[in-house]
Scaffold this motif. Structure first.
Motif, PDB file in Angstrom:
ATOM      1  N   LEU A  87       0.819  -1.208   0.000  1.00 53.50           N
ATOM      2  CA  LEU A  87       0.000   0.000   0.000  1.00 53.50           C
ATOM      3  C   LEU A  87       0.853   1.259   0.000  1.00 53.50           C
ATOM      4  O   LEU A  87       0.338   2.372   0.054  1.00 53.50           O
ATOM      5  CB  LEU A  87      -0.914   0.009   1.232  1.00 53.50           C
ATOM      6  CG  LEU A  87      -1.863  -1.178   1.355  1.00 53.50           C
ATOM      7  CD1 LEU A  87      -2.602  -1.133   2.690  1.00 53.50           C
ATOM      8  CD2 LEU A  87      -2.849  -1.215   0.201  1.00 53.50           C
ATOM      9  N   GLU A  88       2.163   1.080  -0.072  1.00 49.15           N
ATOM     10  CA  GLU A  88       3.111   2.188  -0.020  1.00 49.15           C
ATOM     11  C   GLU A  88       3.612   2.509  -1.425  1.00 49.15           C
ATOM     12  O   GLU A  88       3.900   1.607  -2.210  1.00 49.15           O
ATOM     13  CB  GLU A  88       4.274   1.789   0.888  1.00 49.15           C
ATOM     14  CG  GLU A  88       5.280   2.872   1.160  1.00 49.15           C
ATOM     15  CD  GLU A  88       6.376   2.371   2.087  1.00 49.15           C
ATOM     16  OE1 GLU A  88       7.256   3.185   2.435  1.00 49.15           O
ATOM     17  OE2 GLU A  88       6.364   1.180   2.446  1.00 49.15           O
ATOM     18  N   SER A  89       3.710   3.768  -1.742  1.00 52.18           N
ATOM     19  CA  SER A  89       4.202   4.204  -3.048  1.00 52.18           C
ATOM     20  C   SER A  89       5.340   5.202  -2.847  1.00 52.18           C
ATOM     21  O   SER A  89       5.312   6.007  -1.901  1.00 52.18           O
ATOM     22  CB  SER A  89       3.079   4.852  -3.858  1.00 52.18           C
ATOM     23  OG  SER A  89       3.574   5.430  -5.049  1.00 52.18           O
ATOM     24  N   THR A  90       6.323   5.154  -3.727  1.00 57.70           N
ATOM     25  CA  THR A  90       7.420   6.122  -3.631  1.00 57.70           C
ATOM     26  C   THR A  90       6.940   7.542  -3.892  1.00 57.70           C
ATOM     27  O   THR A  90       7.603   8.504  -3.507  1.00 57.70           O
ATOM     28  CB  THR A  90       8.527   5.775  -4.636  1.00 57.70           C
ATOM     29  OG1 THR A  90       7.957   5.636  -5.949  1.00 57.70           O
ATOM     30  CG2 THR A  90       9.217   4.480  -4.253  1.00 57.70           C
ATOM     31  N   GLU A  91       5.780   7.673  -4.539  1.00 61.00           N
ATOM     32  CA  GLU A  91       5.234   9.008  -4.780  1.00 61.00           C
ATOM     33  C   GLU A  91       4.905   9.710  -3.462  1.00 61.00           C
ATOM     34  O   GLU A  91       4.887  10.944  -3.405  1.00 61.00           O
ATOM     35  CB  GLU A  91       3.983   8.907  -5.648  1.00 61.00           C
ATOM     36  CG  GLU A  91       3.507  10.236  -6.188  1.00 61.00           C
ATOM     37  CD  GLU A  91       2.382  10.078  -7.181  1.00 61.00           C
ATOM     38  OE1 GLU A  91       2.257  10.923  -8.070  1.00 61.00           O
ATOM     39  OE2 GLU A  91       1.625   9.090  -7.057  1.00 61.00           O
ATOM     40  N   ASP A  92       4.665   8.943  -2.397  1.00 59.10           N
ATOM     41  CA  ASP A  92       4.400   9.540  -1.090  1.00 59.10           C
ATOM     42  C   ASP A  92       5.590  10.363  -0.615  1.00 59.10           C
ATOM     43  O   ASP A  92       5.430  11.343   0.125  1.00 59.10           O
ATOM     44  CB  ASP A  92       4.091   8.453  -0.061  1.00 59.10           C
ATOM     45  CG  ASP A  92       2.892   7.605  -0.470  1.00 59.10           C
ATOM     46  OD1 ASP A  92       2.106   8.071  -1.309  1.00 59.10           O
ATOM     47  OD2 ASP A  92       2.760   6.479   0.042  1.00 59.10           O
ATOM     48  N   LEU A  93       6.803   9.960  -1.018  1.00 58.63           N
ATOM     49  CA  LEU A  93       8.005  10.685  -0.606  1.00 58.63           C
ATOM     50  C   LEU A  93       8.151  12.008  -1.341  1.00 58.63           C
ATOM     51  O   LEU A  93       8.769  12.948  -0.828  1.00 58.63           O
ATOM     52  CB  LEU A  93       9.249   9.832  -0.857  1.00 58.63           C
ATOM     53  CG  LEU A  93       9.318   8.472  -0.164  1.00 58.63           C
ATOM     54  CD1 LEU A  93      10.561   7.728  -0.615  1.00 58.63           C
ATOM     55  CD2 LEU A  93       9.321   8.646   1.344  1.00 58.63           C
ATOM     56  N   TYR A  94       7.618  12.076  -2.554  1.00 59.85           N
ATOM     57  CA  TYR A  94       7.803  13.271  -3.377  1.00 59.85           C
ATOM     58  C   TYR A  94       6.777  14.350  -3.060  1.00 59.85           C
ATOM     59  O   TYR A  94       6.853  15.455  -3.598  1.00 59.85           O
ATOM     60  CB  TYR A  94       7.721  12.892  -4.857  1.00 59.85           C
ATOM     61  CG  TYR A  94       8.623  11.731  -5.233  1.00 59.85           C
ATOM     62  CD1 TYR A  94       9.908  11.635  -4.717  1.00 59.85           C
ATOM     63  CD2 TYR A  94       8.191  10.725  -6.090  1.00 59.85           C
ATOM     64  CE1 TYR A  94      10.730  10.572  -5.041  1.00 59.85           C
ATOM     65  CE2 TYR A  94       9.018   9.662  -6.428  1.00 59.85           C
ATOM     66  CZ  TYR A  94      10.280   9.585  -5.888  1.00 59.85           C
ATOM     67  OH  TYR A  94      11.090   8.530  -6.212  1.00 59.85           O
TER      68      TYR A  94
END
Length: 509
Positions: free
Chosen positions: A280-287
């Protein structure tokens, strides 16, 4: 008698493996026999001075221009006045640095098929080989199955060398390790175990290494197939390793202390260990800003439960528990179902199956046709089904919302799992009402609690409880509050940076 049989067996084995020294004509016959007279096996004979030399290779596997410039031309002009023509002298004087000597027939056969070119001087005890492979691969392209609005857009390709180059380009550290493995007896493929030496847990590395070494299969088609061989359990429904086509997601997992796997001819890699929340985690959350990243993670988590429960709850409510539906909505539902001849259970399963057929048809058709098929097919079939009295318009809204919620999952495999879980819950809801839903959810939770990924609990940090890891896995906090890595993955080094330095004021006085 036993000694004679043993000596005969040894001679037969030697005949098949230790064939050197040998005449060139006989060597050519053996190679053509082993390759079933394949016309692409080229066996060229030359006379250099007073010796006969053979150069053999598989034509479509090698770069002919490199062979001509780097091997054949220096061989023909070899200075025989100063040095005796031999394999050792050739290896020391040819302007190439990757040569190796081989004297076993099995190794020669295995290396021919990967693009190696062999030189044999008649009467010598070994051959000299050089790698001149020609590899077809597509250029770096935009990721298709894991699209992002923000962040890097490139994806892995089928070239293992390119994929390793991308990972090395993103992680410029001498601690980044690529361990080499060969998987497959019929069609061996190169596999790389990727990890950070100073971060990855030794138990995770050893467990993955042991599983790769003990894997005995004839071939591995893709990284997704290899993942299924290596998972802790091959019978359960949940994916236990996180598969991805995005290099940034792959390296994000590696820098958190996980181990990764890259496979030759596969445009994907996978990361382990994984938890349910990893999908449920996406690297887009970091951006994004941490508030938006936290909102999206919680939204996906709620969407997962919504997708699983909304249709079964509809079926249970209409079949048994009318009292939980407000009166005005119940009247509206009754009017929309007045002409429907089927019970809610059959109606829901029918509509879910139609939706899955539309989804599968849209995925298999060409992109433009598939998009048109999904939109037009959904509208036309939904409208026709309501007008024909096969289903109610309220159930169409419920099923559409359930499908929409399942699309929010960044992982396609985990989204497929959510869709499959929905069907048994619908059946339980139709048979036992809300009690059936509770029973089904209890079974799913018990199964997930017992599940592991590379020996690590699947529901961490909820079970076992790691409250300090919530801000790293369940939601996002500002970067100056993430000075430590998640303990759930048990990295060698917990510290990422100094929290005191990160909180210092950076304004210029």
């Amino acid at each position: 008698m036993w000694r004679k049989k043993t000596e005969t067996k040894i001679k037969e084995n030697k005949k098949e493996t230790d064939i050197f020294p040998i005449k060139l004509d006989k060597l050519e016959k053996i190679l053509k026999r082993e390759f079933n007279n394949d016309p692409d096996l080229k066996f060229n004979q030359y006379t250099v001075g007073d010796k006969r030399v053979a150069v053999f290779f598989i034509d479509y596997q090698i770069d002919s221009d490199q062979v001509q410039k780097g091997l054949l031309t220096p061989l023909v002009h070899f200075d025989r006045k100063q040095l005796k023509l031999s394999i050792k002298n050739l290896q020391n004087n040819l302007p190439l640095s990757t040569g190796s000597t081989i004297d076993k027939l099995e190794m020669i056969l295995s290396k021919l098929i990967i693009g190696e070119v062999f030189i044999y001087i008649e009467g010598d005890n070994e051959t000299l080989s050089y790698l001149f492979p020609i590899k077809e691969s597509r250029s770096l392209e935009k990721a298709e199955t894991e699209s992002l609005v923000l962040g890097p857009k490139i994806s892995f390709t089928e070239s293992l060398a390119k994929n390793m180059n991308i990972v090395r380009w993103r992680i410029k550290s001498p601690d980044l390790i690529f361990e080499e493995f060969k998987i497959g007896t019929l069609s061996p493929k190169d596999v790389r175990l990727v990890y950070m030496k100073n971060l990855a847990n030794d138990d995770d590395i050893q467990t993955m290494r042991q599983r790769l070494q003990e894997l005995d299969v004839d071939e591995v088609e893709d990284a997704i197939v290899l993942k299924q061989y290596l998972e802790d359990s091959q019978t359960n429904l949940f994916p236990q390793f996180d598969i991805t086509e995005r290099p940034d997601r792959f390296t994000y997992g590696v820098t958190k202390g996980k181990v990764g796997i890259l496979v030759e001819n596969s445009p994907s890699g996978f990361i382990a260990p994984a938890t349910m929340f990893s999908f449920l985690e996406s690297t887009e959350d970091l951006y994004m800003r941490w508030q938006a990243g936290t909102f999206l993670r919680i939204l996906r988590f709620l969407a997962m439960f919504f997708s699983i429960l909304v249709t079964p709850t509809y079926v249970a409510a209409l079949t048994y528990q009318y009292a939980i539906i407000p009166t005005q909505i119940l009247i509206s539902i009754g009017q929309s179902r007045a002409a429907v001849p089927f019970p809610p259970l059959f109606e829901a399963i029918l509509l879910e199956l139609i939706l899955e057929l539309l989804r599968e048809a849209g995925a298999r058709l060409p992109t433009k046709v598939g998009q048109t098929m999904g939109i037009v097919g959904g509208v036309v079939i939904g409208t026709a089904a309501v007008e024909a009295g096969l289903t109610s318009n309220i159930l169409i809204i419920v099923v559409a919302m359930s499908a929409l919620a399942s699309f929010t999952t960044p992982s396609y495999l985990f989204g497929t799992t959510i869709r499959l879980i929905r069907f048994p819950l619908i059946i339980l809801a139709g048979l036992f009402g809300l009690l059936g839903i509770v029973f089904g959810l209890a079974l799913i939770i018990i199964h997930a609690v017992r599940l592991t990924s590379l020996g690590r609990p699947y529901l961490t940090p909820i079970y076992p409880l790691q409250i300090k890891d919530f801000n790293k896995i369940l939601f996002r906090t500002p970067f100056n509050h993430t000075s430590k890595r998640a303990k759930s993955y048990r990295p060698k080094s917990i510290r990422r940076y100094s929290k005191e330095d990160a909180n210092k004021t950076r304004d210029i006085d």
